[in-house]
Write an enzyme that holds these catalytic residues in place. Structure first.
Site, PDB file in Angstrom:
ATOM      1  CE1 TYR A 103      -3.362   2.885   1.180  1.00  0.00           C
ATOM      2  CE2 TYR A 103      -1.467   3.563   2.481  1.00  0.00           C
ATOM      3  CZ  TYR A 103      -2.700   3.840   1.937  1.00  0.00           C
ATOM      4  OH  TYR A 103      -3.270   5.071   2.129  1.00  0.00           O
ATOM      5  CD  GLU A 127      -5.836   4.718  -0.547  1.00  0.00           C
ATOM      6  OE1 GLU A 127      -5.966   5.370   0.501  1.00  0.00           O
ATOM      7  OE2 GLU A 127      -6.722   3.967  -1.000  1.00  0.00           O
TER       8      GLU A 127
END
Ligand code: GDP
Ligand code: MN
Length: 381
Positions: free
Chosen positions: A101, A189
Site C-alpha cells: 500500500y 493512493e
C-alpha cells in the site's frame, strides 16, 4: 472531486508509475474486444466510486474469451452499493507475489502532508490501520521542500518492504507525492501496489481525489470531472457549480452554506422525513442560481417535496425572494410543493415579496421542515 480508477491510472501512468495495459469498455462487446487485444488473463473491473469492489463482486478475472464475456456481462449494470456499473476497466491481470500500500494525504492534526507505506496492502488496509497501525509507516513532509528521496526510502524500509523492490517502491512513493502536490490532490493512493514474480511493482488500483476548489488550475482534470460524475444530476450540478450530493430520500433540500444545508438535512431526518439531496447554492442566490437549483431538485424523480432554507447575509432576503418568484413564475407548473424559510438580512421584506400562490412560507426552520416532510408524506400515500 473523485476520479475513477481508469482516470487516476492515466494520470499516474503519465507521471511514470507502472500500470497494467488496460482499456475502458462500456459494453460486453467492447470488453471482449479489449480483452482479446490485451491478452489473457485479464481483470475486468467495475468503474464506480466505491471502495471494496473486489469483495462486492465488482472485479473478476478472466482466462479466455468466454470468461471475459461472462465477467463483463455480470458486472455491467450491476448495483454496487447503490451505484449502477456503466463502465468497465479491462486490464492485463498481474501475476503478483505481494500487495503493498502507498498513499499520500493531508494529516490535519500535524498540519502537514503525510506519505504512507505498508507491506500489508490489498483489500483490508482500513482494518490494518485500525488493528495494527504500526504496520503502516508514515513520513510527514515539509511542503516547502517536498518529499526528500531519503524519506521515501525510510518509509519503505520502515514498512518492511522486501529489499528487491524497495527502491522501485520508494520511487513510486516519490512520484505519488509530487503528483499529490502538482495536482492539488486531497488523496492519492495505490492499493494494492503489486509486487510481481520478477520483482517489479505495478499499480493495480488507483485513487486520486482532487480539491474541487483547485480544479480551475487543472483544466485537464476538470474535463475528467463530468466523465467521472456517476449520474446525470451530478453532472448537472458540476455544470451549475453547485455542491451537490444525491441521497436516497424524497425531500429535496436547497440552502446556502454547507452548515445550513447540513442542519436542514438533520432536521428533515429528525422530523421523520428522508433527505433526497444535499444542495448548497452558495452565496448570491440570484434568480438564475435559484432556477438552476429548482431544476436540480425537480428533475430528481425521487423528490416529492422541496424545502428552501436561505440565510440572508451578503445576499439579502428580498433578493432571494425575488429570485425564487422569478424562477417559479418561469415554470408552466410547479411539479412539487415548495416550502420557503428565509432568515437574516431583509428576511421580513423577503417573506412579504414571496408569491404565496407558488410557495408555502414558514417563519421558522422547524416549521418549514415539518411542513416539507408532511408534503412529502402526503404524496407518498
Ligand atoms: P478495490 O477492491 O475496489 O480496492 O479494487 P482493487 O483494484 O484494489 O482490487 C482488489 C483485489 O482484487 C486486489 O487486492 C487483488 O487481490 C485483486 N486483483 C485486482 N486486480 C488484479 C489482477 O490484475 N490480478 C489478480 N490476480 N488479482 C487482482
Ligand atoms: Mn484497492
Amino acid at each position: 472531486m473523485r476520479l475513477h480508477e481508469y482516470q487516476a491510472k492515466e494520470v499516474f501512468s503519465d507521471a511514470g508509475i507502472p500500470t497494467p495495459d488496460s482499456a475502458l469498455a462500456q459494453s460486453v462487446d467492447e470488453a471482449v474486444e479489449a480483452a482479446e487485444d490485451i491478452g489473457y488473463p485479464v481483470a475486468v473491473k467495475a468503474q464506480v466510486h466505491v471502495g471494496g469492489r473486489g469483495k462486492a463482486g465488482g472485479i473478476k478475472l478472466a482466462e479466455n474469451r468466454e470468461e471475459a464475456e461472462d465477467a463483463a456481462d455480470s458486472i455491467l449494470g450491476m448495483d454496487l452499493k447503490g451505484y449502477t456499473v456503466e463502465k468497465l476497466l479491462v486490464e492485463a491481470a498481474v501475476d503478483f507475489t505481494d500487495e503493498l500500500y502507498v498513499g499520500v494525504t493531508m494529516d490535519r492534526g500535524e498540519g502537514k502532508p503525510v506519505a504512507m507505506v505498508s507491506s500489508k496492502g490489498g483489500v483490508n488496509i482500513e482494518e490494518v490501520a485500525e488493528e495494527d497501525p504500526d504496520a503502516i509507516a508514515r513520513e510527514h513532509v515539509d511542503p516547502a521542500f517536498g518529499m526528500h528521496p531519503y524519506q521515501a526510502r525510510k518509509a519503505v524500509y520502515d514498512a518492511g518492504v522486501d529489499r528487491e523492490v524497495a527502491l522501485d517502491a520508494a520511487s513510486v512513493l516519490t512520484t505519488l507525492y509530487d503528483l499529490w502536490e502538482d495536482k492539488d490532490a486531497s488523496d492519492a493512493e495505490i492499493n494494492p501496489l503489486m509486487v510481481t514474480a520478477d520483482d517489479e511493482v505495478v499499480a493495480a488500483d488507483a485513487v486520486l481525489n482532487i480539491d474541487g476548489d483547485a480544479l480551475f488550475r487543472h483544466p485537464d482534470l476538470a474535463e475528467m470531472e463530468d466523465e467521472a460524475a456517476e449520474d446525470e444530476l451530478e453532472a448537472k450540478a458540476n455544470d451549475y457549480g453547485f455542491d451537490y450530493v444525491r441521497l436516497d430520500g424524497n425531500v429535496g433540500i436547497i440552502g446556502n452554506g454547507a452548515g445550513l444545508v447540513m442542519t436542514t438535512l438533520d432536521l428533515v431526518d429528525h422530523y421523520g422525513g428522508s433527505p433526497a439531496n444535499f444542495l448548497d447554492i452558495g452565496g448570491g442566490a440570484k434568480a438564475e442560481r435559484v432556477t438552476n437549483a429548482l431544476d436540480m431538485v425537480f428533475s430528481d424523480e425521487n423528490v416529492d417535496s422541496v424545502v428552501f432554507n436561505i440565510f440572508g447575509g451578503i445576499t439579502r432576503g428580498d433578493e432571494v425572494a425575488k429570485g425564487i418568484n422569478e424562477a417559479l413564475e418561469s415554470l408552466d407548473e410547479i411539479p412539487k410543493p415548495v416550502v420557503v424559510r428565509l432568515a437574516g438580512t431583509n428576511a421580513e421584506e423577503g417573506m412579504e415579496i414571496l408569491n404565496t400562490d407558488l410557495v408555502q412560507v414558514e417563519a421558522t426552520l422547524e416549521d418549514a421542515v415539518q411542513r416539507a416532510v408532511k408534503n412529502a408524506q402526503e404524496v407518498e400515500q
